[in-house]
Design an enzyme around this catalytic site. Sequence first.
Site, PDB file in Angstrom:
ATOM      1  N   HIS A 361       0.834  -1.208   0.000  1.00 41.73           N
ATOM      2  CA  HIS A 361       0.000   0.000   0.000  1.00 41.73           C
ATOM      3  C   HIS A 361       0.868   1.257   0.000  1.00 41.73           C
ATOM      4  CE1 HIS A 361      -3.722   2.269   1.315  1.00 41.73           C
ATOM      5  NE2 HIS A 361      -2.777   3.094   1.743  1.00 41.73           N
ATOM      6  N   GLU A 362       1.844   1.310   0.924  1.00 42.74           N
ATOM      7  CA  GLU A 362       2.635   2.541   1.066  1.00 42.74           C
ATOM      8  C   GLU A 362       3.555   2.773  -0.120  1.00 42.74           C
ATOM      9  OE1 GLU A 362       1.500   4.397   3.076  1.00 42.74           O
ATOM     10  OE2 GLU A 362       0.492   3.032   4.431  1.00 42.74           O
ATOM     11  N   HIS A 365       1.737   4.295  -2.925  1.00 46.30           N
ATOM     12  CA  HIS A 365       1.537   5.749  -2.850  1.00 46.30           C
ATOM     13  C   HIS A 365       2.675   6.470  -3.571  1.00 46.30           C
ATOM     14  CE1 HIS A 365      -2.058   6.564  -0.596  1.00 46.30           C
ATOM     15  NE2 HIS A 365      -1.698   5.837   0.448  1.00 46.30           N
ATOM     16  N   GLU A 385      -6.053   6.774  -2.600  1.00 48.94           N
ATOM     17  CA  GLU A 385      -6.077   5.720  -1.592  1.00 48.94           C
ATOM     18  C   GLU A 385      -6.476   4.373  -2.203  1.00 48.94           C
ATOM     19  OE1 GLU A 385      -5.580   4.876   1.732  1.00 48.94           O
ATOM     20  OE2 GLU A 385      -4.254   6.585   1.528  1.00 48.94           O
ATOM     21  N   HIS A 447     -10.051   7.885   2.805  1.00 57.26           N
ATOM     22  CA  HIS A 447     -10.032   6.445   3.079  1.00 57.26           C
ATOM     23  C   HIS A 447     -11.417   5.829   2.898  1.00 57.26           C
ATOM     24  CE1 HIS A 447      -6.450   7.908   5.305  1.00 57.26           C
ATOM     25  NE2 HIS A 447      -5.929   6.783   4.869  1.00 57.26           N
TER      26      HIS A 447
END
Length: 719
Positions: A361-362, A365, A385, A447
């Site tokens: 996920h990170e 980004h 997101e 989110h």
Amino acid sequence: MNRKTALAAAVAAALTLGTVAVASSQSPALASGTTANGAGYQAMTALGRATVMEQAEKEAKGLAKSLGLGADERLLPKDVMVDNDGSRHVRYDRTYRGLPVVGGDLVVHYAKNGKPTSTTWAHEGAIKVAGVTPKLTGKDASATAVRSAKHVKQARTTNLDTSQLVVWAVGKVPVLAYRNTVTGAGEAGADSREAVLLDAASGAVLDQYEVNQTISGTGNGVNVGQVSIETSQGGSGYTLTDALHGSTVVYDSYNSPQSNPAQNARTFSKSSNSWGNGSTSSRESAAVDASYGLAKTWDFYKNTFNRSGIRNDGRGAPAYVHVDNQLLNAFYDDSCFCMSFGDGSSQNGNTPLTALDVSGHEMSHGVTAATANLNYSGESGGLNEATSDIFGTMVEFYANNATDPGDYYIGEKLRMGNGYLRRMDNPAADGSSLSCYSSRAGQVDVHYSSGIANHFFYLTAEGTGAKTIGGLPHNGTPCNGDTFSGIGKDKAAAIWYRALSTYMTSTTNYSSARTATLQAASDLYGANSQERYIVSKAWAAVSIGTALPDPGGNQSPTPSPTSSPTSSPTGNPNPGNALVNGNFEQGATGWTQSANDITNSTQQAAHGGSWYAWMMGYGSAASETLSQSSVAVPTGSPKLTFWLKVTTQESGSTAYDTLKVNVNGQTVATYSNANASAGYVQKTVDLSAFAGQTVSLSFTGQEDAYLSTVFLLDDVSVG
């Protein structure tokens, strides 16, 4: 092989004489020959990317004029994607009289003949503002930002916080603005940061959002089990430096503040190459999780989309574990090009936030920041997101880790009260996320608005109806009562990635995302394909647009791109061998290769037939992977056998250059320059531990910065 064509004689002499004849034999241009179809893009070397970026820079001035931009505007090339047919998609940022234009980015699309065909704008047309002298001072802007903050409490400025003059072009009328950063208590902890955009004339708030793009305050570490990780040796010990993945380094932040995770950071180093004990009693355990997760994320992007790292330049971003105190969060920060992982808090048993889908996920980004750079507010923030949820989920499937099987739950290992952080199949199940589009989408937390795109992706991939995936119940319930089958997660991911990297901009909203994905589906599978039709039905199923006419009734979707790392090869030309095309006589059929390793070049000899795999031989730091997925290992006492010839410029028994055999990511055998031989030698690896399983098999070569080693591979068999 493209890498030793012009220099073949020099390299052959070097291998014979044991001397270094060339510094590098890698072509500086785009990778040539057969390439993976990663979302329709060619693979590029680092030098190849630099070449096309330089071309984009040279074209920028004339392009700005042809697009009707003003004399005060400049285009700055940010990224270039090159299609398999040679078409280019060049992404530009924009400045106005030297000031960054927020929302001024654009993508120019070129045909393979070099002529521009269309432009995708964040803000279409020329930028005009009354002037660049603000009425509000920078000091007054900072004070106003502190008073206006709504995402953090007790807002303040620090020496790390900034007030920058920009042109704000997100709205219909561009204005001169200040972009400020304030610090306070928020979702990311006691030192959360919030961006506040102010009109430089009136001080009115234009936009505000949290700076750290987070997994939203949850996590769990020490969950990947016993895994292989890449480390580096130096002096008398080892460090958590992953040379195979852009020299990514995992640091112990030693509780540095999240605003500056490097403040007290130290490298993880030790004399042995065994790390962690699987629990929080060892500070290394969280680092093992992070190293493994980031490597799997890198491999996913590389092997699926030909993307080399976050910025597609082969450079790894540093990662920090044990950040801050009682930090129930993990986040990517583009300002430091780094990732931070907290240790959790009493709310989750003080477990580190280094779970596999968190890492995916990170890091995703970062990929979004390097491509569309979707603004982290409003509908574009929800898409930002969702992109990380989508690719974090795909990383979980790609890793194929038995302790964390792939599913469409986000954070199912994070010890949440309801068992997950978000669900892509049914976003509204958490009580806050949106499953269906409404006019509220731009006003809710990003989110929660991400649920719309998450739901779309799930329905595109899996379709409607109840099913069990990764041992968890899923139920794709559409908002319009429709029923349909999905096109599979690999195709859905390819469409989303192409839309993100080619057609989305910083201001893309949900309606524009529908347009972008429909175009991406058309590029990959055809304008009248079943895949494009299902994309339209999935958007309609989350209340965005209407479905296109069915192009062919119940026809089956067309085959996935051959680069898909999880697609199952068919048509085994080697009966009795669980591998497809183990003798390589069918060229690259059945195999996924990071370079053009499978060849019939006469510069080397095959063991049998005329085709073989030629791995490594650069004489400089490099890595390659040759793999095959969905290999059905037979029961009984199965074995992997292959013929290997090793030729090297190295000397002695120290393993400088290696070829590792991996099954499901676990290294089961390692060969090196120390195994040099005059001819082919048969190798056998016991696969009893995988008997009766369907596995992925890979050969990974790694070469250090000096002297070359060539690994020739042929007649590979599992039986």
